[in-house]
Design an enzyme around this catalytic site. Structure first.
Site, short mmCIF file in Angstrom:
data_model
loop_
_atom_site.label_atom_id
_atom_site.label_comp_id
_atom_site.label_asym_id
_atom_site.label_seq_id
_atom_site.Cartn_x
_atom_site.Cartn_y
_atom_site.Cartn_z
N ALA A 75 3.64 2.28 7.52
CA ALA A 75 4.50 0.90 8.08
C ALA A 75 3.70 0.20 8.98
O ALA A 75 3.18 0.83 9.94
CB ALA A 75 5.68 1.36 8.59
N TYR A 93 -2.83 -6.65 16.77
CA TYR A 93 -2.91 -5.56 15.74
C TYR A 93 -4.19 -4.63 15.88
O TYR A 93 -4.22 -3.57 15.48
CB TYR A 93 -3.15 -6.54 14.44
CG TYR A 93 -3.11 -6.09 13.25
CD1 TYR A 93 -2.11 -5.63 12.42
CD2 TYR A 93 -4.39 -5.64 12.33
CE1 TYR A 93 -2.23 -4.77 11.40
CE2 TYR A 93 -4.64 -5.15 11.27
CZ TYR A 93 -3.42 -4.66 10.45
OH TYR A 93 -3.66 -4.05 9.55
N ILE A 106 0.96 -1.09 -0.07
CA ILE A 106 0.09 -0.07 0.05
C ILE A 106 0.96 1.35 0.08
O ILE A 106 0.69 2.11 -0.66
CB ILE A 106 -0.77 -0.04 1.08
CG1 ILE A 106 -1.99 -1.10 0.96
CG2 ILE A 106 -1.76 1.19 1.32
CD1 ILE A 106 -3.02 -1.44 2.37
P1 NDP Z 1 2.89 -4.97 3.66
O1 NDP Z 1 3.47 -6.16 4.65
O2 NDP Z 1 2.79 -5.18 2.12
O3 NDP Z 1 4.23 -3.69 3.72
C1 NDP Z 1 4.55 -3.53 5.02
C2 NDP Z 1 5.52 -2.22 4.89
O4 NDP Z 1 5.89 -1.76 6.09
C3 NDP Z 1 6.74 -2.63 4.17
O5 NDP Z 1 6.96 -1.30 3.19
C4 NDP Z 1 7.65 -2.59 5.31
O6 NDP Z 1 8.96 -2.09 4.91
C5 NDP Z 1 7.10 -1.54 6.38
N1 NDP Z 1 7.66 -1.55 7.69
C6 NDP Z 1 7.34 -2.91 8.68
N2 NDP Z 1 8.06 -2.79 9.69
C7 NDP Z 1 8.75 -1.50 9.61
C8 NDP Z 1 9.52 -1.03 10.42
N3 NDP Z 1 9.87 -1.36 11.74
N4 NDP Z 1 10.11 0.30 10.29
C9 NDP Z 1 9.72 0.96 8.79
N5 NDP Z 1 9.09 0.18 8.10
C10 NDP Z 1 8.62 -1.05 8.29
O7 NDP Z 1 1.68 -4.29 4.21
P2 NDP Z 1 0.69 -3.41 3.40
O8 NDP Z 1 1.02 -2.96 2.17
O9 NDP Z 1 -0.29 -4.45 3.19
O10 NDP Z 1 0.16 -2.72 4.64
C11 NDP Z 1 0.36 -1.39 4.92
C12 NDP Z 1 -0.32 -0.61 5.92
O11 NDP Z 1 -1.92 -0.75 5.57
C13 NDP Z 1 -0.08 -1.32 7.35
O12 NDP Z 1 -0.05 -0.36 8.18
C14 NDP Z 1 -1.37 -2.11 7.35
O13 NDP Z 1 -1.67 -2.52 8.68
C15 NDP Z 1 -2.32 -1.59 7.12
N6 NDP Z 1 -3.41 -2.43 6.13
C16 NDP Z 1 -3.47 -3.18 5.46
C17 NDP Z 1 -4.38 -3.94 4.96
C18 NDP Z 1 -4.47 -5.19 3.76
O14 NDP Z 1 -5.34 -5.59 3.42
N7 NDP Z 1 -3.38 -5.16 3.19
C19 NDP Z 1 -5.71 -3.81 5.44
C20 NDP Z 1 -5.89 -2.64 6.40
C21 NDP Z 1 -4.79 -2.05 6.96
P3 NDP Z 1 10.11 -3.02 4.80
O15 NDP Z 1 9.73 -4.36 3.74
O16 NDP Z 1 11.26 -2.52 4.09
O17 NDP Z 1 10.55 -4.01 6.16
#
Ligand code: NDP
Length: 240
Positions: free
Chosen positions: A84, A148, A14
């Site tokens: 994130a 979560y 996202i």
């Molecule tokens: P992804 O798992 O695809 O991506 C997660 C992202 O968060 C990555 O870019 C990762 O970076 C980053 N990240 C994780 N931990 C850290 C950290 N400690 N510091 C910095 N960056 C971090 O998730 P989504 O794209 O699916 O989700 C994005 C957001 O939307 C999240 O907050 C999620 O909870 C929320 N969301 C998602 C839904 C869904 O259906 N997908 C539904 C509702 C909410 P890297 O890979 O470099 O570690």
């Protein structure tokens, strides 16, 4: 336009979609990432969006990372997207304390860390847009997601309080609560569970990252100045 936007977790999923959409709309964009260095490099090469690595769960790293972004882009952050996030699902009666703490620190403490890093310059400038990614499951709960859902519900209270504190400074603070969106995060859900979830979504499918990015563009706009403290559900019609 001259506005500077920072997206945490902004190189894939996202966040990647949000970074790209903001850039296409004319903003100067920086994308934070943490562990996915190869993906971040590839994203930077493909999009031209500069990438910056730090752990959003660490207060000092967020402060330093935000300074690095400001130096690189030539100004303080006008638009912060706290995207994130992680999942470490499990039933509460089996959940390890470290899985509770990791999800709370990565998904909720991060929002404090990042807002704390950008809010003073926003107050001085009398402009800011803060957009926090909550979740449908923060609003309605979900089996296996006490950690979560608690973090994502916490984001809602945080958003409303900071919106009140910031309203007189022309800083808006809003949350987006996505439903299920096709990304690596939801790919990790077992196929049979995904199918069951899908049957409960009135639109009949998972959402796309560009459909969340569209909501971010709306909230980030200078003209969205009377909308603050809200939670925008983008979930394919799921009843809450
Ligand atoms: P992804 O798992 O695809 O991506 C997660 C992202 O968060 C990555 O870019 C990762 O970076 C980053 N990240 C994780 N931990 C850290 C950290 N400690 N510091 C910095 N960056 C971090 O998730 P989504 O794209 O699916 O989700 C994005 C957001 O939307 C999240 O907050 C999620 O909870 C929320 N969301 C998602 C839904 C869904 O259906 N997908 C539904 C509702 C909410 P890297 O890979 O470099 O570690």
């Amino acid at each position: 336009m001259g506005r500077i936007a920072l997206v945490t977790g902004g190189t894939r999923g996202i966040g990647g979609g949000i970074s790209r959409a903001l850039k296409e709309a004319g903003y100067s964009v920086a994308a934070n990432y943490h562990s996915g260095i190869e993906m971040a490099r590839e994203f930077c090469d493909r999009t031209g969006i500069p990438v910056f690595s730090w752990d959003v769960s660490n207060y000092e790293s967020c402060r330093k990372g935000t300074v690095a972004v400001s130096e690189a882009l030539g100004g303080t952050v006008d638009i912060l997207v706290n995207n994130a996030g992680i999942t470490l699902d499990g039933m509460l009666h089996k959940m390890l304390p470290e899985d509770w703490i990791k999800v709370i620190t990565t998904n909720l403490n991060s929002v404090f860390n990042m807002c704390r890093a950008v809010v003073n310059p926003m107050r001085e400038k009398k402009f800011g847009r803060i957009i926090n990614l909550s979740s449908v499951n923060g609003l309605k709960g979900q089996v296996g997601q006490t950690n979560y859902s608690a973090a994502k519900a916490g984001i809602v209270g945080f958003t409303k309080s900071l919106a009140l504190e910031s309203a007189s400074k022309n800083i808006t603070v809003n949350a987006i609560a996505p439903g299920y969106i096709s990304t690596d995060m939801t790919e990790a859900i077992p196929a049979d569970v995904r199918e069951k979830i899908c049957s409960g979504i009135p639109v009949g499918r998972f959402g796309r990252v560009d459909e969340i990015a569209q909501a971010v563009l709306f909230l980030a706009d200078d003209r969205s100045s009377f909308m603050t403290g809200t939670v925008l559900s983008v979930n394919g019609g799921q009843y809450l």
